[in-house]
Design a protein around this motif. Structure first.
Motif, mmCIF file in Angstrom:
data_model
loop_
_atom_site.group_PDB
_atom_site.id
_atom_site.type_symbol
_atom_site.label_atom_id
_atom_site.label_comp_id
_atom_site.label_asym_id
_atom_site.label_seq_id
_atom_site.Cartn_x
_atom_site.Cartn_y
_atom_site.Cartn_z
ATOM 1 N N ASP A 87 46.635 -73.958 67.083
ATOM 2 C CA ASP A 87 47.261 -74.339 68.349
ATOM 3 C C ASP A 87 48.754 -74.595 68.211
ATOM 4 O O ASP A 87 49.530 -74.307 69.131
ATOM 5 N N VAL A 88 49.161 -75.152 67.075
ATOM 6 C CA VAL A 88 50.564 -75.514 66.878
ATOM 7 C C VAL A 88 50.992 -75.138 65.462
ATOM 8 O O VAL A 88 50.307 -75.452 64.490
ATOM 9 N N LEU A 89 52.137 -74.467 65.364
ATOM 10 C CA LEU A 89 52.764 -74.179 64.077
ATOM 11 C C LEU A 89 54.073 -74.945 64.004
ATOM 12 O O LEU A 89 54.935 -74.787 64.872
ATOM 13 N N VAL A 90 54.206 -75.776 62.979
ATOM 14 C CA VAL A 90 55.455 -76.516 62.756
ATOM 15 C C VAL A 90 56.103 -75.983 61.484
ATOM 16 O O VAL A 90 55.592 -76.181 60.379
ATOM 17 N N ASN A 91 57.216 -75.299 61.641
ATOM 18 C CA ASN A 91 57.974 -74.764 60.511
ATOM 19 C C ASN A 91 58.943 -75.839 60.016
ATOM 20 O O ASN A 91 60.064 -75.966 60.515
ATOM 21 N N ASN A 92 58.482 -76.600 59.046
ATOM 22 C CA ASN A 92 59.275 -77.719 58.537
ATOM 23 C C ASN A 92 59.736 -77.508 57.096
ATOM 24 O O ASN A 92 60.715 -78.111 56.665
ATOM 25 N N ALA A 93 59.049 -76.654 56.346
ATOM 26 C CA ALA A 93 59.377 -76.480 54.923
ATOM 27 C C ALA A 93 60.823 -76.039 54.752
ATOM 28 O O ALA A 93 61.322 -75.179 55.488
ATOM 29 N N GLY A 94 61.482 -76.634 53.783
ATOM 30 C CA GLY A 94 62.870 -76.256 53.538
ATOM 31 C C GLY A 94 63.400 -76.878 52.262
ATOM 32 O O GLY A 94 62.879 -77.896 51.783
ATOM 33 N N LEU A 132 46.645 -65.775 65.704
ATOM 34 C CA LEU A 132 45.886 -66.987 66.008
ATOM 35 C C LEU A 132 46.502 -67.745 67.182
ATOM 36 O O LEU A 132 45.785 -68.250 68.052
ATOM 37 N N LEU A 133 47.816 -67.844 67.206
ATOM 38 C CA LEU A 133 48.479 -68.569 68.300
ATOM 39 C C LEU A 133 48.227 -67.901 69.641
ATOM 40 O O LEU A 133 48.082 -68.581 70.665
#
Length: 260
Positions: A87-94, A132-133
């Motif tokens: 449902d939700v993708l959070v692109n936080n890796a960095g 999937l989204l």
């Protein structure tokens, strides 16, 4: 902090094992979501998973280097196999602390590695999570950028460039994925203290001076919970009319004029 907006939803957070990512994971979990933590640091991932499970939250950990296409493909396949939805993708890796030195001393490999994780990674995750989204009733994607996308300290070429690129990728994705009903937004954090949210071997007790706090009109340094609150809103149906935007969460630091 938490609301009931995410009951039974699946939320994937890259870089979710420490710092801002872990803070968001805890908040989404407390809001009812099933959390998938993806992180290249397996030590931190194990500790983060135990932390969330001790809070009676539903979570899994999947090791992943988001700059590696094969890792991202495997990550999304595991999410599909385990949950059948996203449902939700959070692109936080960095890479939060890349090379900071003079331009003529910077190895090209340092620049390339930072862009690979901070910019290529979110693109890969968006690409492979898309099927999937598309199936989710109210899909959302959130990119964690930085105020360094808009302003710089000296010798932060790679980090600033990567976060500026991620800001642009955010609005490009928002326009491109609109036919799929996928909203895409960004949060640009300022100074967020993550000391208590690190893995045990790197955890520390924050020490902030009066001057540190005075840089912020709100009178304090930020915490992961501050970003989590914004994330809960932007990824929820309450923000259904918001896409392609960035929200600066920095205690007012970037709007305060400083004279020397």
């Amino acid at each position: 902090m938490a609301t009931a907006d995410y009951k039974d939803k699946v939320v994937l957070i890259t870089g979710g094992a420490q710092g801002i990512g872990l803070g968001m994971a805890q908040a989404f979990g407390q809001a009812g979501a099933q959390i998938v933590l993806a992180d290249a640091d397996e030590e931190a991932g194990g500790e983060a998973l135990a932390r969330l499970q001790n809070l009676q939250l539903q979570a899994t950990f999947i090791p992943c280097d988001v700059s590696a296409e094969t890792d991202v493909v495997a990550l999304i396949e595991k999410v599909k196999d385990a949950y059948g939805r996203l449902d939700v993708l959070v692109n936080n890796a960095g890479i939060a602390d890349p090379f900071a030195g003079k331009l003529d001393e910077m190895p090209l490999s340092e620049f390339d590695r930072t862009l690979a994780v901070n910019l290529r990674g979110p693109m890969l995750c968006a690409k492979y999570a898309l099927p999937l989204l598309r199936k989710a009733p109210h899909p959302a994607m959130l990119n964690i950028t930085s105020t360094r996308a808009f302003m710089s300290e000296p010798d932060t070429f790679a980090y600033s460039a990567s976060k500026g690129g991620l800001e642009a990728l955010t609005h490009a994705l928002a326009v491109s994925l609109a036919p799929d009903r996928i909203r895409v937004n960004a949060i640009a954090p300022g100074w967020i203290e993550t000391g208590p949210w690190q893995k045990e071997s790197e955890r520390y007790e924050p020490q902030h001076t009066r001057e540190d706090k005075a840089q912020h009109p709100v009178g304090r340094v930020g915490e992961p919970q501050d970003i989590a609150e914004a994330a809960l809103f932007l990824c929820s149906e309450k923000a259904g009319f918001i896409t392609g935007q960035h929200l600066v969460v920095d205690g007012g630091m970037t709007v305060k004029m400083i004279y020397t």
